[in-house]
Design an enzyme around this catalytic site. Structure first.
Site, PDB file in Angstrom:
ATOM      1  N   CYS A 266       0.650  -1.490  -0.084  1.00  0.00           N
ATOM      2  CA  CYS A 266       0.082   0.039  -0.006  1.00  0.00           C
ATOM      3  C   CYS A 266       0.813   1.570   0.088  1.00  0.00           C
ATOM      4  O   CYS A 266       0.413   2.138  -0.246  1.00  0.00           O
ATOM      5  CB  CYS A 266      -1.066  -0.015   1.318  1.00  0.00           C
ATOM      6  SG  CYS A 266       0.130   0.266   2.192  1.00  0.00           S
ATOM      7  N   ASP A 288      -3.138  -0.746  10.098  1.00  0.00           N
ATOM      8  CA  ASP A 288      -3.169  -0.884  11.799  1.00  0.00           C
ATOM      9  C   ASP A 288      -2.283   0.895  11.808  1.00  0.00           C
ATOM     10  O   ASP A 288      -2.191   0.628  13.141  1.00  0.00           O
ATOM     11  CB  ASP A 288      -2.455  -2.089  11.366  1.00  0.00           C
ATOM     12  CG  ASP A 288      -0.847  -1.606  10.649  1.00  0.00           C
ATOM     13  OD1 ASP A 288      -1.243  -1.342  10.125  1.00  0.00           O
ATOM     14  OD2 ASP A 288       0.264  -2.583  11.423  1.00  0.00           O
ATOM     15  N   CYS A 361       9.922  13.204   2.458  1.00  0.00           N
ATOM     16  CA  CYS A 361      10.002  13.216   0.985  1.00  0.00           C
ATOM     17  C   CYS A 361      11.004  13.121   0.784  1.00  0.00           C
ATOM     18  O   CYS A 361      11.187  13.019   0.017  1.00  0.00           O
ATOM     19  CB  CYS A 361       8.783  14.276   0.872  1.00  0.00           C
ATOM     20  SG  CYS A 361       9.103  15.292  -0.028  1.00  0.00           S
TER      21      CYS A 361
END
Length: 396
Positions: A266, A288, A361
């Site tokens: 994901c 989670d 990032c």
């Protein structure tokens, strides 16, 4: 309602663990279950979960992921019951089990069971002894490394399929080559590096943070530039001699995105919402990393799992990963490889003042730019039905 593919991390003993790792984000979930003394998943919840998970997936293979806390604290008989229930409700489907453990309680009985039932085990190790024990200690403060290595010896003795999960934090990120050399030479050829980032939250809600966003992390949290340097250092070693021999999840997922294939995790998908969590009492959460009251979708004893997975709330949760990206990310040259990363880490501002930039990032951008020429080479090899390991010929 249409069934869609999903994963769900089962927490059959909730946040209860025999270690007290300083960076663990899950240990404090006990505050959402005040007064609970027994965190053991009941047979009623377990039966309902297994049955509904199997019937909710229109696939020939149904994966289960058992985590914690520390699932070995439940005892082996609990997981013997798991296998019996899976067999009862399998309806001809193939069942696969993943089991994440700190390894401290592993022995011959556990590993014989894993081998006979084809469990894939994830073993948590952060590096060689002095690095691992910096944060991964027992409740009383004693080190855990020797116990973990003993547990790993049982996995190897019984030929259990296992991989290693390493949490990259402020300490071991300073020693990338020592960590990599130890893991690949002493542990496994299948490695995962998980960045440790945890905010100082207000009101137990991940959307409410204290004012100083840039400094709003625990002291053990990974610094973005250190994560980028950590990954680049390991990649530079791996690309010369380990491609096709050592498999590192973030490298594999990056190559998938360079080829144009969807990521299997994901973290780097365009959207999320298909990796949920179920707690010991049957409560189901969006993820989670979002086990907070506002993200509770229901309880498996009163709501069907498939309905919760496909609910409007969960679909919107997953779609927000894409729709919530700031303009700075939309224009980024490595967006295709990152897709903004995990939403839980989007809590700093962009250089032009927009909200919702991923804390990591800088590190991701550093890594993706660094590996681009090699990823392009390997992607081209794959497209021409040649092994990506040919990239190592560039260094011979």
């Amino acid at each position: 309602m249409t069934n869609r593919p999903f994963q769900i991390l089962a927490k059959p003993i909730g946040p209860i663990c025999n270690l007290g790792c300083k960076y663990c984000f899950y240990l404090d979930k006990t505050k959402f279950y005040r007064g609970v003394k027994n965190y053991r998943m009941s047979k009623r919840v377990l039966k309902r979960f297994i049955k509904q998970k199997i019937e909710s997936l229109n696939t020939d293979i149904v994966p289960f992921s058992w985590q914690g806390g520390e699932p070995t604290l439940l005892g082996l008989d609990f997981f013997k019951d798991v296998v019996k229930l899976q067999t009862r409700y399998s309806n001809g489907k193939i069942i696969q089990n993943g089991f994440q453990t700190n390894g401290v309680l592993l022995n011959d009985r556990w590993c014989d069971f894993f081998a006979r039932n084809n469990f894939l085990v994830g073993l948590s190790i952060d590096g060689p002894e002095e690095i691992h024990d910096h944060y991964r200690r027992k409740k009383g403060g004693k080190p855990s490394f020797s116990d973990v290595m003993k547990g790993m010896s049982f996995l190897k003795k019984h030929n259990v399929d296992f991989n290693v999960l390493s949490v990259v934090n402020d300490f071991n990120s300073e020693h990338p080559i020592a960590v990599f050399d130890f893991l690949k030479n002493e542990c496994s050829n299948f490695l995962q590096f998980i960045p440790a980032v945890d905010r100082l939250l207000s009101n137990n809600d991940p959307n409410i943070v204290k004012e100083n966003q840039e400094a709003n992390v625990h002291e053990w949290s990974l610094k973005p530039e250190k994560y980028g340097a950590f990954l680049c250092s390991i990649f530079d070693e791996w690309i010369k001699k380990d491609v096709g021999q050592v498999f590192i999840q973030i490298f594999d997922e990056t190559l998938a995105n360079f080829v144009g294939m969807p990521s299997s995790v994901c973290l780097f998908k365009k959207t999320c919402g298909d990796a949920l969590a179920i707690e010991h009492n049957g409560d189901v959460y969006s993820c989670d990393h979002y086990v907070y009251p506002n993200y509770r979708l229901g309880n498996i004893l009163t709501d069907h799992l498939n309905d919760m997975v496909n609910s409007d709330r969960q679909l919107k949760f997953g779609e927000h990963k894409k729709s919530g990206l700031p303009g700075y990310c939309q224009e980024c040259e490595v967006k295709f490889a990152c897709h903004g990363g995990c939403p839980k880490n989007r809590f700093i501002k962009t250089p032009n003042g927009e909200n919702s930039l991923n804390y990591l990032c800088f590190g991701y951008k550093q890594f993706f730019k660094h590996v681009t020429p090699y990823m392009n080479f390997m992607a081209n090899e794959l497209r021409n039905k040649r092994p990506p390991s040919n990239v190592m010929s560039l260094f011979s």
